[in-house]
Design a protein around this motif. Structure first.
Motif, PDB file in Angstrom:
ATOM      1  N   VAL A  51     -65.017  31.889  49.717  1.00 46.00           N
ATOM      2  CA  VAL A  51     -65.025  30.710  50.569  1.00 46.00           C
ATOM      3  C   VAL A  51     -64.985  31.231  52.006  1.00 46.00           C
ATOM      4  O   VAL A  51     -64.191  32.113  52.326  1.00 46.00           O
ATOM      5  N   ILE A  52     -65.836  30.677  52.869  1.00 40.86           N
ATOM      6  CA  ILE A  52     -65.894  31.114  54.259  1.00 40.86           C
ATOM      7  C   ILE A  52     -65.526  29.948  55.160  1.00 40.86           C
ATOM      8  O   ILE A  52     -66.182  28.900  55.138  1.00 40.86           O
ATOM      9  N   TYR A  53     -64.465  30.147  55.926  1.00 43.85           N
ATOM     10  CA  TYR A  53     -63.999  29.149  56.879  1.00 43.85           C
ATOM     11  C   TYR A  53     -64.545  29.539  58.252  1.00 43.85           C
ATOM     12  O   TYR A  53     -64.239  30.622  58.754  1.00 43.85           O
ATOM     13  N   CYS A  54     -65.344  28.675  58.844  1.00 43.57           N
ATOM     14  CA  CYS A  54     -66.004  28.965  60.114  1.00 43.57           C
ATOM     15  C   CYS A  54     -65.366  28.127  61.217  1.00 43.57           C
ATOM     16  O   CYS A  54     -65.295  26.898  61.112  1.00 43.57           O
TER      17      CYS A  54
ATOM     18  N   GLN B 263     -61.069  24.512  73.616  1.00 46.23           N
ATOM     19  CA  GLN B 263     -59.912  24.427  74.497  1.00 46.23           C
ATOM     20  C   GLN B 263     -58.828  25.442  74.123  1.00 46.23           C
ATOM     21  O   GLN B 263     -57.646  25.126  74.056  1.00 46.23           O
ATOM     22  N   GLY B 264     -59.270  26.676  73.846  1.00 49.02           N
ATOM     23  CA  GLY B 264     -58.346  27.779  73.614  1.00 49.02           C
ATOM     24  C   GLY B 264     -57.833  27.937  72.198  1.00 49.02           C
ATOM     25  O   GLY B 264     -57.058  28.852  71.927  1.00 49.02           O
ATOM     26  N   VAL B 265     -58.268  27.071  71.272  1.00 51.88           N
ATOM     27  CA  VAL B 265     -57.855  27.211  69.863  1.00 51.88           C
ATOM     28  C   VAL B 265     -59.086  27.080  68.970  1.00 51.88           C
ATOM     29  O   VAL B 265     -60.079  26.450  69.335  1.00 51.88           O
ATOM     30  N   TYR B 266     -58.990  27.680  67.795  1.00 53.43           N
ATOM     31  CA  TYR B 266     -60.097  27.562  66.851  1.00 53.43           C
ATOM     32  C   TYR B 266     -59.992  26.263  66.062  1.00 53.43           C
ATOM     33  O   TYR B 266     -58.923  25.916  65.567  1.00 53.43           O
ATOM     34  N   VAL B 267     -61.141  25.589  65.969  1.00 53.19           N
ATOM     35  CA  VAL B 267     -61.265  24.354  65.211  1.00 53.19           C
ATOM     36  C   VAL B 267     -62.284  24.608  64.108  1.00 53.19           C
ATOM     37  O   VAL B 267     -63.380  25.124  64.371  1.00 53.19           O
ATOM     38  N   GLU B 268     -61.923  24.255  62.888  1.00 57.42           N
ATOM     39  CA  GLU B 268     -62.837  24.478  61.765  1.00 57.42           C
ATOM     40  C   GLU B 268     -64.052  23.570  61.905  1.00 57.42           C
ATOM     41  O   GLU B 268     -63.921  22.366  62.111  1.00 57.42           O
ATOM     42  N   VAL B 269     -65.249  24.183  61.804  1.00 56.41           N
ATOM     43  CA  VAL B 269     -66.489  23.413  61.920  1.00 56.41           C
ATOM     44  C   VAL B 269     -67.212  23.264  60.588  1.00 56.41           C
ATOM     45  O   VAL B 269     -67.930  22.294  60.391  1.00 56.41           O
ATOM     46  N   VAL B 270     -67.039  24.233  59.703  1.00 58.69           N
ATOM     47  CA  VAL B 270     -67.665  24.141  58.385  1.00 58.69           C
ATOM     48  C   VAL B 270     -66.946  25.094  57.432  1.00 58.69           C
ATOM     49  O   VAL B 270     -66.425  26.129  57.851  1.00 58.69           O
TER      50      VAL B 270
END
Length: 191
Positions: A143-146, A151-158
């Protein structure tokens, strides 16, 4: 190790001067050297195949994907992601974090906490535009979390699931479409 321990910890320069340790990865974390075993075959197979896909996706944009290169993240902090996509590569053992468009970590049991928590936080703080986390040991395949920096933090896009081809944007390099299941398993026919 060729450097003497300083009271304030090791530096990025100390880290870069280390002789490669066969069978080990040495990262610099908060001024300390952290040694991990070399990745297992399944782990490296996933990283290598993903690197080839990413390298093909970014080639037209003048970027390059490579495996296991040191990234100078911050003073006293140097990581070796499994794959990086860089805007420019120089013939050294490390790259400046500003040149990294995407960092990819394939989670290993021995480095799971660092791969899931510490490294993404450090790369986000350093401004790396994207981070992918690959969980290999999942039932049904990887499983790959992209994630994208927002704004300085990672947000999951897919999230890409094995058995379901998906498409994801690669910073500066268009898109890549693949099935995470294709990243595992031997390609040699069994007799």
């Amino acid at each position: 190790m060729t450097s003497a321990r300083r009271l304030d910890g090791y530096t990025l320069e100390d880290w870069e001067r280390l002789e490669p340790a066969e069978g080990h990865r040495v990262e610099l974390v908060d001024g300390r050297f952290v040694v991990s075993a070399a990745p297992a075959v399944a782990h490296q197979r996933v990283a290598d195949r993903l690197c080839r896909l990413l390298d093909d996706a970014v080639a037209d944009g003048g970027m390059e994907a490579v495996t296991a290169v040191g990234v100078r993240v911050a003073p006293g902090l140097g990581y070796i992601p499994d794959v990086v996509v860089c805007t420019e590569l120089v013939e050294t053992t490390t790259v400046e974090v500003e040149l990294v468009a995407l960092a990819v970590e394939v989670v290993s049991p021995s480095t799971a906490r660092r791969d899931r928590l510490e490294k993404p936080a450090a790369f986000a703080a350093a401004g790396v535009p994207a981070f992918w986390r690959v969980e290999v040991g999942r039932e049904g395949g990887p499983v790959i979390y992209c994630y994208r920096l927002d704004q300085g933090v990672y947000v999951e896009v897919v999230t890409l699931q094995a058995g379901a081809p998906g498409t994801v944007d690669v910073p500066g390099g268009g898109t890549v479409t693949f099935d995470p299941a294709d990243l595992i398993g031997s390609r040699r026919p069994r007799h």
